[in-house]
Motif scaffolding. Structure first.
Motif, short mmCIF file in Angstrom:
data_model
loop_
_atom_site.label_atom_id
_atom_site.label_comp_id
_atom_site.label_asym_id
_atom_site.label_seq_id
_atom_site.Cartn_x
_atom_site.Cartn_y
_atom_site.Cartn_z
N UNK A 70 17.60 -4.42 3.75
CA UNK A 70 17.21 -3.72 5.11
C UNK A 70 15.66 -3.38 5.42
N UNK A 71 15.22 -2.98 4.34
CA UNK A 71 13.74 -2.25 4.68
C UNK A 71 12.59 -2.77 3.60
N UNK A 72 11.43 -2.87 4.09
CA UNK A 72 10.56 -3.28 3.17
C UNK A 72 10.31 -2.55 1.87
N UNK B 35 10.34 1.77 1.11
CA UNK B 35 11.47 2.64 0.42
C UNK B 35 10.61 3.43 -0.60
N UNK B 36 9.53 2.65 -1.39
CA UNK B 36 8.97 3.26 -2.37
C UNK B 36 7.96 4.40 -1.97
N UNK B 37 7.63 4.46 -0.91
CA UNK B 37 6.72 5.49 -0.44
C UNK B 37 7.66 6.69 0.00
N UNK C 2 9.21 -5.41 -7.89
CA UNK C 2 9.49 -6.46 -6.66
C UNK C 2 8.26 -6.42 -6.07
N UNK C 3 7.31 -5.47 -5.67
CA UNK C 3 6.31 -5.42 -4.91
C UNK C 3 5.20 -6.19 -5.45
N UNK C 4 5.21 -6.23 -6.66
CA UNK C 4 3.91 -6.64 -7.64
C UNK C 4 4.46 -8.36 -7.63
N UNK C 5 5.64 -8.64 -7.88
CA UNK C 5 5.94 -10.17 -8.12
C UNK C 5 5.72 -10.53 -6.58
N UNK C 6 6.01 -10.29 -5.74
CA UNK C 6 6.15 -10.78 -4.39
C UNK C 6 4.42 -11.08 -3.82
N UNK D 72 0.46 -0.21 0.88
CA UNK D 72 0.65 -1.63 0.01
C UNK D 72 0.76 -2.74 0.65
N UNK D 73 0.62 -4.06 0.50
CA UNK D 73 0.74 -5.03 1.07
C UNK D 73 2.49 -5.24 1.28
N UNK D 74 2.68 -5.74 2.53
CA UNK D 74 4.09 -5.81 2.97
C UNK D 74 4.99 -6.91 1.95
N UNK D 75 6.10 -6.25 1.59
CA UNK D 75 7.40 -6.75 0.71
C UNK D 75 8.30 -6.66 1.36
#
Length: 412
Positions: free
Chosen positions: A67-69, A73-75, A117-121, A186-189
């Motif tokens: 559902x969400x980037x 969610x991390x923020x 996940x954010x890093x790998x993307x 952060x960059x969009x994931x």
């Protein structure tokens, strides 16, 4: 990967683990000294990590992946976490403290998967680029310990008595708020499974249960759960032990373990190639036995070197078993159920295994509590040493050595 993105991801990792290391390491000492918690209550507090690990797949699988980037969610989770950490700082007794630490760990544990996940993307070649970003997490954990001991001296005897360890929660509450706000930059994931139907079996990694039909993997799976019982003793008791026996700057000294972890990670490919998977895992188990024997018979005086060696063995203890186990699982699972297999192992170890381990550690700590409030640490540490030795013997008998494919070793 652009340098600006690398900087953002590295900062994210630094803060993520600065927050965790900044309160979790000294939690046992704080509870025993300042909230007068029993061993059982301390075990309850540490067990929140396991409950968080058990619930985390649902948060990731039901929300983040659909559902969400991930960065949003991390923020959100870290901003909520900042409030809960502040409430932990303000708590005056264990009954008020416990609901906040439980709530916090339920929302923190999913962030460990989110930062990955954010890093790998953002990476074009994760196998080569991820370690250079993830190492800043280890640095963050180390820096938090050095700040506690060497900058503010909150873990010094007089400061502990004055309740100064409470300030660790305030420190990481501020760091959590900073990371929460920073995450939105952060960059969009985007969600990886948007629009797909939700299957409980996928969330729990049940597809990977087929791996348990193999005798070797079943033996490895059972051993992974069992070895988490002595692991829990270290997380729960190491800082209170070092503080109680009078080691100077105990929290800073424990960062030797993280430095060791980073160094032995570099040696892991060599051990795999030279000795094979089975011997590497047995070396990790043996390190647990030696570590706890050193803790049992060392002291803060002439035998302080034994305590330092015990801390430094953390690299072998963790890397040679848990990191090796992740690589072994990856090689056995194959591409189709790779994620499910890793999720199943995480659920079994940090969920079930650690949950049992924290409970056992709490019971043993209460069993060897002296009337004056001190502990019979020799007897306490003998228990996980003996248990780890038994697991090592069982594993050595029933696990048949096998070679991993070359690519799995190269990807360490």
């Amino acid at each position: 990967m652009k340098n600006t993105v690398r900087f953002q991801l590295s900062t994210m990792m630094f803060l993520e683990f600065f927050i965790w290391g900044g309160w979790f390491v000294t939690l046992g000492t704080y509870l025993l000294n300042n909230l007068e918690a029993t061993g059982g209550q301390t075990a309850m507090a540490f067990s929140t990590q396991s409950w968080g690990a058990i619930i985390a797949p649902f948060i990731i699988g039901l929300i983040a992946d659909r559902f969400f980037n991930a960065e949003r969610i991390l923020g959100f989770l870290h901003l909520v976490g900042a409030v809960l950490l502040y409430m932990m700082y303000a708590s005056e007794d264990f009954s008020t403290f416990y609901p906040y630490v439980l709530g916090y760990m339920i929302i923190y544990m999913p962030t460990l998967a989110l930062v990955n996940s954010i890093s790998f993307y953002q990476m074009s070649d994760p196998e080569k680029q991820f370690s250079g970003v993830r190492v800043f997490g280890t640095i963050g954990w180390i820096i938090s310990g050095l700040v506690i001991s060497l900058v503010f001296a909150w873990d010094a005897p007089a400061a502990r008595e004055a309740g100064m360890l409470r300030n660790t929660f305030l420190m990481v509450s501020i760091a959590s708020a900073i990371l929460g706000l920073f995450s939105f930059s952060l960059p969009k994931t985007p969600p990886s499974s948007k629009g797909e139907s939700v299957k409980l079996a996928d969330i729990l990694g049940l597809e990977a249960l087929a791996l348990l039909k193999g005798r070797n993997f079943l033996m490895f799976f059972i051993s992974s759960i069992l070895i988490c019982i002595p692991l829990a003793f270290y997380y729960q008791n190491a800082n209170p032990f070092l503080s109680e026996v009078g080691m100077e700057d105990p929290t800073a000294m424990m960062t030797i373990g993280q430095i060791s972890e980073a160094l032995f990670l570099l040696l892991l490919p060599f051990f795999f190639k030279k000795f094979g998977f089975k011997i590497t895992l047995l070396a990790g188990m043996l390190a647990w036995v030696l570590r706890y024997l050193l803790f049992a018979y060392g002291d803060a005086g002439e035998q302080v070197y034994m305590l330092i060696i015990g801390i430094a063995l953390h690299g072998i203890c963790y890397d040679f078993f848990f990191v090796s186990g992740q690589i072994y699982t990856d090689s056995k699972a194959g591409p189709k159920i790779k994620s499910a297999a890793q999720g199943l192992i995480t659920l079994a170890t940090y969920g079930v295994g650690m949950l049992i381990g924290f409970w056992v550690a709490g019971e043993i700590s209460d069993m060897y509590l002296n009337p004056d409030g001190s502990h019979d640490w020799e007897q306490i540490w003998i228990v996980p040493a003996g248990f780890a030795f038994a697991v090592m013997i069982i594993f050595s008998i029933f696990f048949k050595n096998e070679k991993l494919d070359k690519k799995s070793i190269e990807n360490i």
